[in-house]
Every structure is written in structure tokens, then in C-alpha cells.
Design an enzyme around this catalytic site. Structure first.
Site: not given
Ligand SMILES: Cc1ncc(COP(=O)(O)O)c(C=O)c1O
Length: 393
Positions: A71-72, A150, A178, A199-200, A236, A324
Site C-alpha cells: 500500500g505504501t 485505519n 482499509q 494485499g495483506h 520482476t 505503525c
Molecule cells: C490506510 C492505510 N494506508 C496504507 C497502509 C500501508 O500499507 P502497506 O502496509 O501495505 O504498505 C496501511 C497499513 O496499515 C493503511 O492502513
């Protein structure tokens, strides 16, 4: 001891169906999808299928999906692309309650001379739409607003916000990490230009994500290298991860109803049970406009970290603030932006459920948590003072 996992906004269990789908891509179908031979070609075909599965969940087209590592990366790619393709525009609109994947990036960009407007939220975590409307500048390069928070699960009206940005010719990105898989999303019918997912958070493995980029949008890659992802993301492909993400999206589409009925009912049972059983306990976040799986509760005069440790002794996993940001003694920036009183913000716990949670698990948590809070309050000097003040009143 059985683990009761109520921390699904931090990460989720890889679904057994996903695990089954991805396993052959480690040792059987390990070819490189860019290879000229048919062994690699088989994998390329499976990636195409995964792209279709992701696009279907989002109501998007396959060529609008770019696979990323998380996501980041998707969030960073979206914002940096908007800045790179409009280098005369130096202003970013966002909110005060974004995940660090956006918030820290915006702070970094502010340090490099970009102007960042952070829209505030009210006491229930709702976006101040009046301030949003006033936030646009002639050089606004991008609006980036999360779809679902989140920490509280509060949903922002991103479709309405995207329409307003479009009227002004400003690209609109949403961090939907989310939201995807938990609420219906139809991108084709919206004005959202870019959307991030991970994905996670939806029962695929860690290390894979995706970015939706509306057809016809200007785009500048973040990862520069090979021609993968039609030149939009070099490197890749994480083929097992992508296959898993596709499968997880297909499953999420099928389970959306369950998420919004059975999981929501379990969440409500947990929340209402704790609010009724524990004095000086409050819900954080708009009760009427939230993800179906999330409940953020504050237990006054106790430390969230202490609650987590005691829950851990019973195998109960949850989070205080966001995973986080935990580790710092500051209450979370989300609860601070909402103006949650200090004594409440410190004792906040986020419970986040998934389709794998059961009635029995919730009953167990409802039995243990009031007992934990009572025990901790007996040790709290603040709680003793509060009780004396109440008795004297
Ligand atoms: C709203 C939101 N954005 C971005 C992220 C980051 O995702 P990733 O852990 O896949 O980098 C998170 C992860 O907690 C999230 O909750």
C-alpha cells in the site's frame, strides 16, 4: 492457548484458498512472465487473470491496474506521479488523519518546498467538507484522501470529494487500503483518478499491492527499470503475491455480504457489550459511517499498552492506536485530530475483525476485557481520584 485475532486492520491471515492458489507459483510455475518461452508465458497468462480479478472487485478495467509491492508504494507512486506530471503545481490537499504512508510523505514533500493543506476532522472523525471546498488553489497538484481510516474505520465521502476535485481539474487519489474488500467500490462510475490497495489487508500475503490509475490519466513511474506493468512499474513481478492478490479479491467480492452482515453483527456485539459492561468507556468515530469490521474504544484512566499486554495473556490480539505508531507514548494523531480528551485517548483500543472470527471468540473477549479494565483501574491513581470526586459530588 488459542489466539483470538482482532487486529485485522494491521494485517490479515492469508486465506487457505489464496495459499493453495499461490503455492505452485513458487516451485512449479516459477517462470519469469517476461520470458519468451511458453513456461514463462503460462505465468504471464495467470497474471492477466489476477489483473482481471482485481479490476472486477474495483469496477475498473484491467489496464488500469498496476501491481506494486504494498500500500505504501501505491500511495507514494500516486502522489509522486501527480507532482512529476505537473511540475508547475506545488500544492497538495490531504487530511489530518491519513496513514503515515501519505502523512509522512506529505511532511517530506513540505520539507522540499511543496505546500500541504491538511483538512481537519470533527469529533467523530468526519472530514470538514467546508474546509475541503476552500482548500483548492490554482496550483493544487493532487488531492489525496483516505477512503477508510485505519484506526477508527470512519469512511470519508471520497466520491463526493473526487467530484469536487474533478470540477477544478485536479487529480484525485484515495488510499483505500482499509476499504477494499470491505465495502463495494465501483471506480468506473466515480471521479477517482487513482486508488491504492494492499494485499495483506484482505487475506492475500504481505509484499503485494496495487495502484489503480484511470485510463487517460497522466502517469510517471516511481520504480524505473524494465518494461514490466507496461513500463509503469519496473521490477520482476512478485508472481505468487499477484496470483494471491487476484484470488483474495475474488474471495472478497464473494464475501462482501458476509463482511457487512455477520462480521458487522459480531463487531456490534463486541462494541455494545463493552460499552454496557465498562463504565467510562466511549466509542471513537462516527457510529453511522464506518467500516463493518472496526471498533475503536477508549477506556478512561487506563493505558492502552497495559490493556494490550493483559489481553495478550489471554491470547487476544488488538491494537492501541495504529500498529505503525504504537511504541510512542503520544496518543495517536488520529485521536488527537478528533479532539479525544487526553485521559480517553491514552486508553484507546482498536478491535478489527474478519470473516474468520466467531461468536465464541467475541463471547470470550466480552468476558475478559471488563475484568482487565477493572483490574487496571484498581491500580490507577487517576481512577481513584475520579471515583472520590464522583462520590463527593
Ligand atoms: C490506510 C492505510 N494506508 C496504507 C497502509 C500501508 O500499507 P502497506 O502496509 O501495505 O504498505 C496501511 C497499513 O496499515 C493503511 O492502513
Amino acid at each position: 492457548m488459542k489466539t483470538i485475532y482482532l487486529d485485522n486492520n494491521a494485517t490479515t491471515k492469508t486465506a487457505p484458498e489464496v495459499l493453495e492458489a499461490i503455492t505452485p507459483y513458487f516451485h512449479e510455475w516459477y517462470g519469469n512472465p517476461s520470458s519468451a518461452h511458453s513456461f514463462g508465458g503460462q505465468v504471464a497468462r495467470r497474471l492477466k487473470e489476477a489483473r482481471e480479478q482485481v479490476a472486477a472487485l474495483l469496477g475498473a478495467e484491467t489496464e488500469e491496474i498496476i501491481f506494486t509491492s504494498c500500500g505504501t508504494e501505491s500511495d507514494n507512486t500516486a502522489v509522486m506521479s501527480a507532482l512529476a506530471t505537473q511540475n508547475d503545481r506545488r500544492h497538495i490537499v490531504t487530511s489530518r488523519v491519513e496513514h503515515p504512508a501519505i502523512k509522512a510523505l506529505c511532511s517530506h514533500l513540505a520539507g522540499r518546498g511543496y505546500r500541504v493543506t491538511e483538512i481537519p476532522v470533527d469529533g467523530d472523525g468526519r472530514l470538514d467538507m467546508e474546509r475541503y471546498q476552500q482548500s483548492f488553489a490554482p496550483d493544487t497538484a493532487i488531492v489525496t484522501l483516505m477512503w477508510a481510516n485505519n484506526e477508527t474505520g470512519v469512511l470519508f465521502p471520497v466520491e463526493e470529494a473526487a467530484n469536487m476535485a474533478r470540477e477544478r481539474g485536479i487529480p484525485f487519489h484515495t488510499d483505500a487500503v482499509q476499504a477494499v474488500g470491505k465495502i463495494p467500490i465501483r471506480l468506473k462510475e466515480s471521479a477517482i483518478d487513482m486508488l491504492s490497495l494492499s494485499g495483506h489487508k484482505l487475506h492475500a500475503p504481505k509484499g503485494v499491492g496495487a495502484l489503480y490509475v484511470r485510463k487517460g490519466s497522466k502517469f510517471s513511474p516511481f520504480m524505473i527499470g524494465g518494461h514490466q506493468e507496461r513500463g509503469r512499474r519496473g521490477g520482476t513481478e512478485n508472481t505468487p503475491g499477484i496470483v494471491g492478490l487476484g484470488k483474495a479479491c475474488e474471495l472478497a467480492g464473494r464475501r462482501m455480504k458476509e463482511e457487512n452482515t455477520r462480521v458487522k453483527a459480531l463487531r456490534d456485539k463486541l462494541e455494545n457489550g463493552l460499552l454496557a459492561a465498562v463504565p467510562n468507556c466511549r466509542l471513537n468515530g462516527d457510529p453511522s459511517n464506518r467500516l463493518p469490521n472496526t471498533s475503536n474504544l477508549s477506556f478512561e484512566f487506563v493505558e492502552g499498552e497495559a490493556i494490550l499486554l493483559m489481553m495478550d495473556e489471554f491470547g487476544i490480539c488488538a491494537s492501541s492506536g495504529s500498529a505503525c505508531t504504537s511504541g510512542s507514548l503520544q496518543p495517536s494523531h488520529v485521536l488527537r485530530a478528533m479532539g479525544v480528551p487526553f485521559t480517553m485517548a491514552h486508553g484507546s483500543i482498536r478491535f478489527s475483525l474478519s470473516v474468520y472470527n466467531t461468536e465464541e471468540e467475541i463471547a470470550f473477549v466480552l468476558e475478559k476485557v471488563p475484568f482487565i479494565i477493572e483490574k487496571l483501574r484498581r491500580l490507577s491513581p487517576y481512577w481513584k481520584t475520579e471515583k472520590r470526586a464522583n462520590a463527593a459530588a
